[in-house]
Design a protein around this motif. Structure first.
Motif, PDB file in Angstrom:
ATOM      1  N   GLY A  66       0.791  -1.236   0.000  1.00  0.00           N
ATOM      2  CA  GLY A  66       0.000   0.000   0.000  1.00  0.00           C
ATOM      3  C   GLY A  66       0.816   1.276   0.000  1.00  0.00           C
ATOM      4  N   LYS A  67       2.145   1.155  -0.179  1.00  0.00           N
ATOM      5  CA  LYS A  67       2.996   2.344  -0.146  1.00  0.00           C
ATOM      6  C   LYS A  67       3.924   2.326  -1.353  1.00  0.00           C
ATOM      7  CE  LYS A  67       6.325   4.503   2.881  1.00  0.00           C
ATOM      8  NZ  LYS A  67       7.588   4.147   3.427  1.00  0.00           N
ATOM      9  N   ARG A  68       4.088   3.492  -1.996  1.00  0.00           N
ATOM     10  CA  ARG A  68       5.017   3.559  -3.135  1.00  0.00           C
ATOM     11  C   ARG A  68       6.441   3.519  -2.619  1.00  0.00           C
ATOM     12  NH1 ARG A  68       4.211   5.988  -8.017  1.00  0.00           N
ATOM     13  NH2 ARG A  68       5.884   7.458  -7.671  1.00  0.00           N
ATOM     14  N   ARG A  69       7.248   2.674  -3.248  1.00  0.00           N
ATOM     15  CA  ARG A  69       8.655   2.655  -2.846  1.00  0.00           C
ATOM     16  C   ARG A  69       9.537   2.118  -3.964  1.00  0.00           C
ATOM     17  NH1 ARG A  69       9.747  -0.700   2.295  1.00  0.00           N
ATOM     18  NH2 ARG A  69      11.867  -0.592   1.562  1.00  0.00           N
ATOM     19  N   ALA A  70      10.818   2.377  -3.821  1.00  0.00           N
ATOM     20  CA  ALA A  70      11.787   1.918  -4.821  1.00  0.00           C
ATOM     21  C   ALA A  70      12.033   0.431  -4.637  1.00  0.00           C
ATOM     22  CB  ALA A  70      13.095   2.693  -4.660  1.00  0.00           C
ATOM     23  N   VAL A  71      12.031  -0.287  -5.759  1.00  0.00           N
ATOM     24  CA  VAL A  71      12.324  -1.727  -5.736  1.00  0.00           C
ATOM     25  C   VAL A  71      13.488  -1.965  -6.689  1.00  0.00           C
ATOM     26  CG1 VAL A  71      11.414  -4.028  -6.240  1.00  0.00           C
ATOM     27  CG2 VAL A  71       9.918  -2.290  -5.212  1.00  0.00           C
ATOM     28  N   ILE A  72      14.536  -2.583  -6.192  1.00  0.00           N
ATOM     29  CA  ILE A  72      15.763  -2.776  -6.983  1.00  0.00           C
ATOM     30  C   ILE A  72      15.791  -4.176  -7.572  1.00  0.00           C
ATOM     31  CG2 ILE A  72      18.289  -2.891  -6.851  1.00  0.00           C
ATOM     32  CD1 ILE A  72      18.097  -0.804  -4.565  1.00  0.00           C
ATOM     33  N   ASP A  73      16.107  -4.242  -8.863  1.00  0.00           N
ATOM     34  CA  ASP A  73      16.271  -5.537  -9.526  1.00  0.00           C
ATOM     35  C   ASP A  73      17.753  -5.926  -9.403  1.00  0.00           C
ATOM     36  OD1 ASP A  73      16.636  -7.669 -11.245  1.00  0.00           O
ATOM     37  OD2 ASP A  73      15.289  -6.882 -12.785  1.00  0.00           O
ATOM     38  N   TYR A  74      18.019  -6.858  -8.506  1.00  0.00           N
ATOM     39  CA  TYR A  74      19.415  -7.204  -8.209  1.00  0.00           C
ATOM     40  C   TYR A  74      20.090  -7.999  -9.328  1.00  0.00           C
ATOM     41  CZ  TYR A  74      18.569  -5.362  -3.575  1.00  0.00           C
ATOM     42  OH  TYR A  74      18.272  -4.518  -2.537  1.00  0.00           O
ATOM     43  N   ASP A  75      19.334  -8.445 -10.316  1.00  0.00           N
ATOM     44  CA  ASP A  75      19.970  -9.084 -11.481  1.00  0.00           C
ATOM     45  C   ASP A  75      20.789  -8.056 -12.269  1.00  0.00           C
ATOM     46  OD1 ASP A  75      19.061 -11.629 -11.076  1.00  0.00           O
ATOM     47  OD2 ASP A  75      17.400 -11.480 -12.510  1.00  0.00           O
ATOM     48  N   TYR A  76      20.365  -6.788 -12.194  1.00  0.00           N
ATOM     49  CA  TYR A  76      21.003  -5.751 -13.002  1.00  0.00           C
ATOM     50  C   TYR A  76      21.731  -4.699 -12.171  1.00  0.00           C
ATOM     51  CZ  TYR A  76      18.386  -7.952 -16.664  1.00  0.00           C
ATOM     52  OH  TYR A  76      17.900  -8.895 -17.538  1.00  0.00           O
ATOM     53  N   CYS A  77      21.441  -4.594 -10.880  1.00  0.00           N
ATOM     54  CA  CYS A  77      22.133  -3.624 -10.018  1.00  0.00           C
ATOM     55  C   CYS A  77      23.602  -4.011  -9.911  1.00  0.00           C
ATOM     56  CB  CYS A  77      21.495  -3.620  -8.628  1.00  0.00           C
ATOM     57  SG  CYS A  77      22.523  -2.799  -7.392  1.00  0.00           S
ATOM     58  N   LYS A  78      24.501  -3.067 -10.270  1.00  0.00           N
ATOM     59  CA  LYS A  78      25.939  -3.376 -10.214  1.00  0.00           C
ATOM     60  C   LYS A  78      26.608  -2.826  -8.964  1.00  0.00           C
ATOM     61  CE  LYS A  78      27.058   0.477 -13.268  1.00  0.00           C
ATOM     62  NZ  LYS A  78      27.438   0.842 -14.633  1.00  0.00           N
ATOM     63  N   GLY A  79      25.819  -2.228  -8.071  1.00  0.00           N
ATOM     64  CA  GLY A  79      26.374  -1.804  -6.775  1.00  0.00           C
ATOM     65  C   GLY A  79      27.146  -0.503  -6.800  1.00  0.00           C
ATOM     66  N   CYS A  80      26.842   0.383  -7.752  1.00  0.00           N
ATOM     67  CA  CYS A  80      27.584   1.648  -7.832  1.00  0.00           C
ATOM     68  C   CYS A  80      27.202   2.615  -6.712  1.00  0.00           C
ATOM     69  CB  CYS A  80      27.344   2.298  -9.189  1.00  0.00           C
ATOM     70  SG  CYS A  80      25.638   2.838  -9.447  1.00  0.00           S
ATOM     71  N   LEU A  81      26.049   2.427  -6.107  1.00  0.00           N
ATOM     72  CA  LEU A  81      25.537   3.227  -4.986  1.00  0.00           C
ATOM     73  C   LEU A  81      25.184   4.673  -5.340  1.00  0.00           C
ATOM     74  CD1 LEU A  81      27.767   1.893  -2.079  1.00  0.00           C
ATOM     75  CD2 LEU A  81      25.508   1.106  -2.788  1.00  0.00           C
ATOM     76  N   ILE A  82      25.039   4.960  -6.630  1.00  0.00           N
ATOM     77  CA  ILE A  82      24.562   6.291  -7.027  1.00  0.00           C
ATOM     78  C   ILE A  82      23.191   6.538  -6.381  1.00  0.00           C
ATOM     79  CG2 ILE A  82      23.665   7.632  -8.991  1.00  0.00           C
ATOM     80  CD1 ILE A  82      25.935   6.393 -10.674  1.00  0.00           C
ATOM     81  N   CYS A  83      22.365   5.506  -6.372  1.00  0.00           N
ATOM     82  CA  CYS A  83      21.015   5.641  -5.792  1.00  0.00           C
ATOM     83  C   CYS A  83      21.090   6.095  -4.336  1.00  0.00           C
ATOM     84  CB  CYS A  83      20.252   4.326  -5.908  1.00  0.00           C
ATOM     85  SG  CYS A  83      21.146   2.903  -5.264  1.00  0.00           S
ATOM     86  N   MET A  84      22.011   5.490  -3.600  1.00  0.00           N
ATOM     87  CA  MET A  84      22.155   5.831  -2.177  1.00  0.00           C
ATOM     88  C   MET A  84      22.598   7.289  -2.036  1.00  0.00           C
ATOM     89  SD  MET A  84      24.600   3.979   0.609  1.00  0.00           S
ATOM     90  CE  MET A  84      26.047   4.972   0.310  1.00  0.00           C
ATOM     91  N   ASN A  85      23.497   7.694  -2.896  1.00  0.00           N
ATOM     92  CA  ASN A  85      24.047   9.045  -2.786  1.00  0.00           C
ATOM     93  C   ASN A  85      23.078  10.137  -3.215  1.00  0.00           C
ATOM     94  OD1 ASN A  85      26.597   8.335  -1.691  1.00  0.00           O
ATOM     95  ND2 ASN A  85      27.190   7.560  -3.688  1.00  0.00           N
ATOM     96  N   VAL A  86      22.154   9.824  -4.121  1.00  0.00           N
ATOM     97  CA  VAL A  86      21.223  10.870  -4.575  1.00  0.00           C
ATOM     98  C   VAL A  86      19.928  10.898  -3.768  1.00  0.00           C
ATOM     99  CG1 VAL A  86      22.121  10.901  -6.952  1.00  0.00           C
ATOM    100  CG2 VAL A  86      20.135   9.471  -6.400  1.00  0.00           C
TER     101      VAL A  86
END
Ligand code: SF4
Ligand code: SF4
Length: 97
Positions: A66-86
């Motif tokens: 019931g809540k909008r949130r970011a969902v990461i597809d770990y098959d393609y996430c390369k771990g650069c952590l840009i998401c965390m930083n922005v």
């Protein structure tokens, strides 16, 4: 599908085996490159900023419990952590895999 594409490219460009085939990013799962794994926490508001910046297009904004949130597809996430930083809400934490 991948084999057909490779055969087609090899037919058109002999000896192209050492090159990346363009337009095949969905076939190249980048999850195995990862050292750090981003984890979306409950602070996520679903604003979508991280999804805009992810170079692998590995983040989707979805309705979860019931809540909008970011969902990461770990098959393609390369771990650069840009998401965390922005993320303006500090809603992504990193763990070492
Ligand atoms: S930027 Fe942060 S708050 Fe916004 S969707 Fe991504 S993780 Fe959630
Ligand atoms: S760590 Fe990088 S590749 Fe993985 S979801 Fe975040 S921005 Fe995308």
């Amino acid at each position: 599908m991948e084999d057909d594409l490779k055969k087609e490219v090899e037919k058109k460009v002999p000896n192209a085996g050492g090159f990346m085939i363009p337009g095949t990013s969905l076939l190249n799962k980048t999850g195995s490159w990862r050292t750090f794994k981003p984890i979306v926490t409950d602070k996520c508001t679903g604003c979508g900023i991280c999804a805009t910046y992810c170079p692998e297009n590995a983040i989707e904004i979805k309705e979860v419990d019931g809540k909008r949130r970011a969902v990461i597809d770990y098959d393609y996430c390369k771990g650069c952590l840009i998401c965390m930083n922005v993320c303006p809400f500090k809603a992504i934490k990193k763990v070492i895999e």
